[in-house]
Design a protein around this motif. Structure first.
Motif, PDB file in Angstrom:
ATOM      1  N   SER A 165       0.842  -1.188   0.000  1.00 61.18           N
ATOM      2  CA  SER A 165       0.000   0.000   0.000  1.00 61.18           C
ATOM      3  C   SER A 165       0.877   1.238   0.000  1.00 61.18           C
ATOM      4  CB  SER A 165      -0.933   0.008   1.211  1.00 61.18           C
ATOM      5  OG  SER A 165      -0.204   0.206   2.395  1.00 61.18           O
ATOM      6  N   LEU A 166       0.338   2.298  -0.570  1.00 65.36           N
ATOM      7  CA  LEU A 166       1.018   3.587  -0.617  1.00 65.36           C
ATOM      8  C   LEU A 166      -0.028   4.658  -0.356  1.00 65.36           C
ATOM      9  CD1 LEU A 166       3.460   5.388  -1.244  1.00 65.36           C
ATOM     10  CD2 LEU A 166       2.839   5.236  -3.644  1.00 65.36           C
ATOM     11  N   VAL A 167       0.195   5.480   0.667  1.00 66.12           N
ATOM     12  CA  VAL A 167      -0.749   6.518   1.041  1.00 66.12           C
ATOM     13  C   VAL A 167      -0.018   7.849   1.091  1.00 66.12           C
ATOM     14  CG1 VAL A 167      -2.323   7.329   2.843  1.00 66.12           C
ATOM     15  CG2 VAL A 167      -2.108   4.888   2.396  1.00 66.12           C
ATOM     16  N   LEU A 168      -0.602   8.877   0.476  1.00 67.00           N
ATOM     17  CA  LEU A 168      -0.048  10.239   0.531  1.00 67.00           C
ATOM     18  C   LEU A 168      -0.944  11.097   1.401  1.00 67.00           C
ATOM     19  CD1 LEU A 168       0.933  10.914  -3.181  1.00 67.00           C
ATOM     20  CD2 LEU A 168       2.375  10.083  -1.351  1.00 67.00           C
ATOM     21  N   THR A 169      -0.334  11.908   2.266  1.00 64.91           N
ATOM     22  CA  THR A 169      -1.065  12.859   3.091  1.00 64.91           C
ATOM     23  C   THR A 169      -0.292  14.168   3.116  1.00 64.91           C
ATOM     24  OG1 THR A 169       0.070  12.078   5.071  1.00 64.91           O
ATOM     25  CG2 THR A 169      -2.084  11.108   4.604  1.00 64.91           C
ATOM     26  N   CYS A 170      -0.937  15.215   3.610  1.00 64.19           N
ATOM     27  CA  CYS A 170      -0.228  16.487   3.785  1.00 64.19           C
ATOM     28  C   CYS A 170      -0.794  17.194   5.005  1.00 64.19           C
ATOM     29  CB  CYS A 170      -0.341  17.366   2.539  1.00 64.19           C
ATOM     30  SG  CYS A 170      -1.970  18.074   2.285  1.00 64.19           S
ATOM     31  N   THR A 171       0.079  17.910   5.723  1.00 59.29           N
ATOM     32  CA  THR A 171      -0.363  18.750   6.832  1.00 59.29           C
ATOM     33  C   THR A 171      -0.159  20.221   6.479  1.00 59.29           C
ATOM     34  OG1 THR A 171       1.799  18.494   7.861  1.00 59.29           O
ATOM     35  CG2 THR A 171       0.052  17.024   8.610  1.00 59.29           C
ATOM     36  N   VAL A 172       0.811  20.488   5.636  1.00 60.19           N
ATOM     37  CA  VAL A 172       1.022  21.824   5.087  1.00 60.19           C
ATOM     38  C   VAL A 172       1.056  21.687   3.570  1.00 60.19           C
ATOM     39  CG1 VAL A 172       2.244  22.798   7.066  1.00 60.19           C
ATOM     40  CG2 VAL A 172       3.517  21.605   5.334  1.00 60.19           C
ATOM     41  N   CYS A 173       0.807  22.755   2.890  1.00 61.61           N
ATOM     42  CA  CYS A 173       0.678  22.689   1.432  1.00 61.61           C
ATOM     43  C   CYS A 173       2.020  22.709   0.700  1.00 61.61           C
ATOM     44  CB  CYS A 173      -0.216  23.821   0.954  1.00 61.61           C
ATOM     45  SG  CYS A 173      -1.916  23.627   1.515  1.00 61.61           S
ATOM     46  N   THR A 174       3.106  22.493   1.419  1.00 59.09           N
ATOM     47  CA  THR A 174       4.414  22.460   0.765  1.00 59.09           C
ATOM     48  C   THR A 174       5.120  21.122   0.944  1.00 59.09           C
ATOM     49  OG1 THR A 174       5.427  23.410   2.747  1.00 59.09           O
ATOM     50  CG2 THR A 174       4.764  24.945   0.992  1.00 59.09           C
ATOM     51  N   LYS A 175       4.532  20.198   1.700  1.00 58.09           N
ATOM     52  CA  LYS A 175       5.146  18.890   1.935  1.00 58.09           C
ATOM     53  C   LYS A 175       4.114  17.782   1.768  1.00 58.09           C
ATOM     54  CE  LYS A 175       8.739  20.144   5.251  1.00 58.09           C
ATOM     55  NZ  LYS A 175       9.859  20.040   4.387  1.00 58.09           N
ATOM     56  N   VAL A 176       4.554  16.692   1.143  1.00 55.27           N
ATOM     57  CA  VAL A 176       3.738  15.494   1.023  1.00 55.27           C
ATOM     58  C   VAL A 176       4.404  14.409   1.857  1.00 55.27           C
ATOM     59  CG1 VAL A 176       2.967  13.695  -0.562  1.00 55.27           C
ATOM     60  CG2 VAL A 176       2.879  16.067  -1.263  1.00 55.27           C
ATOM     61  N   TRP A 206       8.433   1.850  -6.910  1.00 56.03           N
ATOM     62  CA  TRP A 206       9.060   0.856  -7.774  1.00 56.03           C
ATOM     63  C   TRP A 206      10.073   0.061  -6.966  1.00 56.03           C
ATOM     64  CZ3 TRP A 206       8.077   0.630 -13.155  1.00 56.03           C
ATOM     65  CH2 TRP A 206       7.226   1.628 -13.628  1.00 56.03           C
ATOM     66  N   THR A 207      10.076  -1.262  -7.159  1.00 58.70           N
ATOM     67  CA  THR A 207      11.079  -2.120  -6.530  1.00 58.70           C
ATOM     68  C   THR A 207      11.859  -2.837  -7.620  1.00 58.70           C
ATOM     69  OG1 THR A 207       9.573  -4.001  -6.388  1.00 58.70           O
ATOM     70  CG2 THR A 207       9.662  -2.524  -4.491  1.00 58.70           C
ATOM     71  N   SER A 208      13.051  -3.257  -7.283  1.00 61.33           N
ATOM     72  CA  SER A 208      13.882  -3.977  -8.239  1.00 61.33           C
ATOM     73  C   SER A 208      13.777  -5.469  -7.961  1.00 61.33           C
ATOM     74  CB  SER A 208      15.336  -3.523  -8.108  1.00 61.33           C
ATOM     75  OG  SER A 208      16.139  -4.243  -9.000  1.00 61.33           O
ATOM     76  N   GLN A 209      13.326  -6.217  -8.975  1.00 61.38           N
ATOM     77  CA  GLN A 209      13.242  -7.668  -8.860  1.00 61.38           C
ATOM     78  C   GLN A 209      14.034  -8.291  -9.995  1.00 61.38           C
ATOM     79  OE1 GLN A 209       9.113  -8.753  -8.739  1.00 61.38           O
ATOM     80  NE2 GLN A 209       8.788  -7.825  -6.735  1.00 61.38           N
ATOM     81  N   ASN A 210      15.139  -8.889  -9.654  1.00 61.77           N
ATOM     82  CA  ASN A 210      16.031  -9.512 -10.644  1.00 61.77           C
ATOM     83  C   ASN A 210      16.473  -8.512 -11.709  1.00 61.77           C
ATOM     84  OD1 ASN A 210      15.754 -11.964  -9.310  1.00 61.77           O
ATOM     85  ND2 ASN A 210      13.953 -12.520 -10.512  1.00 61.77           N
ATOM     86  N   GLY A 211      16.770  -7.287 -11.294  1.00 62.11           N
ATOM     87  CA  GLY A 211      17.258  -6.278 -12.223  1.00 62.11           C
ATOM     88  C   GLY A 211      16.168  -5.578 -13.004  1.00 62.11           C
ATOM     89  N   THR A 212      14.902  -5.908 -12.756  1.00 65.36           N
ATOM     90  CA  THR A 212      13.786  -5.285 -13.466  1.00 65.36           C
ATOM     91  C   THR A 212      12.988  -4.447 -12.475  1.00 65.36           C
ATOM     92  OG1 THR A 212      13.645  -7.211 -14.893  1.00 65.36           O
ATOM     93  CG2 THR A 212      11.746  -5.735 -14.873  1.00 65.36           C
ATOM     94  N   LEU A 213      12.654  -3.217 -12.866  1.00 63.30           N
ATOM     95  CA  LEU A 213      11.835  -2.368 -12.004  1.00 63.30           C
ATOM     96  C   LEU A 213      10.374  -2.777 -12.143  1.00 63.30           C
ATOM     97  CD1 LEU A 213      13.378   1.170 -12.479  1.00 63.30           C
ATOM     98  CD2 LEU A 213      13.513  -0.304 -10.495  1.00 63.30           C
ATOM     99  N   VAL A 214       9.718  -2.987 -11.002  1.00 66.41           N
ATOM    100  CA  VAL A 214       8.329  -3.433 -10.967  1.00 66.41           C
ATOM    101  C   VAL A 214       7.546  -2.465 -10.076  1.00 66.41           C
ATOM    102  CG1 VAL A 214       6.787  -5.316 -10.310  1.00 66.41           C
ATOM    103  CG2 VAL A 214       9.046  -5.814 -11.239  1.00 66.41           C
ATOM    104  N   VAL A 215       6.341  -2.090 -10.517  1.00 60.48           N
ATOM    105  CA  VAL A 215       5.497  -1.233  -9.690  1.00 60.48           C
ATOM    106  C   VAL A 215       4.967  -2.066  -8.532  1.00 60.48           C
ATOM    107  CG1 VAL A 215       3.397   0.144  -9.596  1.00 60.48           C
ATOM    108  CG2 VAL A 215       4.825   0.235 -11.617  1.00 60.48           C
ATOM    109  N   ALA A 216       5.307  -1.646  -7.316  1.00 57.13           N
ATOM    110  CA  ALA A 216       4.863  -2.378  -6.129  1.00 57.13           C
ATOM    111  C   ALA A 216       3.574  -1.791  -5.567  1.00 57.13           C
ATOM    112  CB  ALA A 216       5.954  -2.366  -5.072  1.00 57.13           C
ATOM    113  N   ALA A 217       3.398  -0.485  -5.660  1.00 53.67           N
ATOM    114  CA  ALA A 217       2.199   0.167  -5.144  1.00 53.67           C
ATOM    115  C   ALA A 217       1.937   1.422  -5.961  1.00 53.67           C
ATOM    116  CB  ALA A 217       2.369   0.506  -3.668  1.00 53.67           C
ATOM    117  N   HIS A 218       0.666   1.796  -6.034  1.00 53.86           N
ATOM    118  CA  HIS A 218       0.268   2.917  -6.877  1.00 53.86           C
ATOM    119  C   HIS A 218      -0.937   3.588  -6.214  1.00 53.86           C
ATOM    120  CE1 HIS A 218      -0.092   4.996 -10.722  1.00 53.86           C
ATOM    121  NE2 HIS A 218      -1.388   4.864 -10.590  1.00 53.86           N
ATOM    122  N   SER A 219      -0.969   4.913  -6.199  1.00 53.48           N
ATOM    123  CA  SER A 219      -2.130   5.605  -5.627  1.00 53.48           C
ATOM    124  C   SER A 219      -2.260   7.004  -6.224  1.00 53.48           C
ATOM    125  CB  SER A 219      -2.024   5.696  -4.101  1.00 53.48           C
ATOM    126  OG  SER A 219      -0.998   6.573  -3.742  1.00 53.48           O
TER     127      SER A 219
END
Length: 159
Positions: A29-40, A99-112
């Protein structure tokens, strides 16, 4: 139904109930939040433990990257928390991926996707005050009220 068939069905149902009660590893899982409008604040869970993953943030409207990819190290549980400087008034909707590296290949692990509550600061036009017009209307209404009260009184009879 025969008694053996009933016992087989009951055993199958009991196995299904027990299989549902067993703990299962959570998905990434990947979750984005913010408390101020200049940082995620990006929080990832369920990723490979003790590895370096790559966090990408892109503007959802244009598809262009907001920042260069950020390398983040996961802990022993496969989790991470990372703060990324992003002006959310310019990029109010973000698309993120890990993105994670699996056997030298980049794979999307989580998306949001993330829709920011931050809005661009817009200047309000000054329309001025209508105080003088309101004062004139109040005086006019007060005058009409005084005239109506005086006209409604009966004249005093003199004897």
């Amino acid at each position: 139904m025969r008694p053996r068939s009933v016992l087989k069905v009951l055993a199958l149902l009991a196995a299904l109930v027990l299989a549902g009660a067993l703990p299962v590893r959570a998905a990434e899982s990947l979750v984005l939040t913010c408390t101020v409008c200049t940082k995620v604040v990006a929080t990832g869970k369920g990723l490979p433990a003790n590895q370096t993953v790559r966090l990408n943030l892109a503007d959802l409207n244009t598809g262009q990257p907001v920042v260069s990819p950020v390398s983040v190290n996961t802990d022993a549980a496969g989790s991470f928390v990372s703060k990324v400087n992003v002006d959310l008034t310019k990029h109010p909707s973000l698309e993120s991926s890990v993105w994670t590296s699996q056997n030298g290949t980049l794979v999307v692990a989580a998306h949001s996707r993330f829709l920011s509550p931050c809005k661009p600061k817009a200047q309000l036009a000054f329309t001025g005050s209508n105080g003088a017009l309101e004062l004139l209307a109040a005086m006019l209404l007060l005058s009409v009220g005084v005239v109506l009260v005086r006209a409604g009184r009966k004249p005093a009879q003199r004897t």
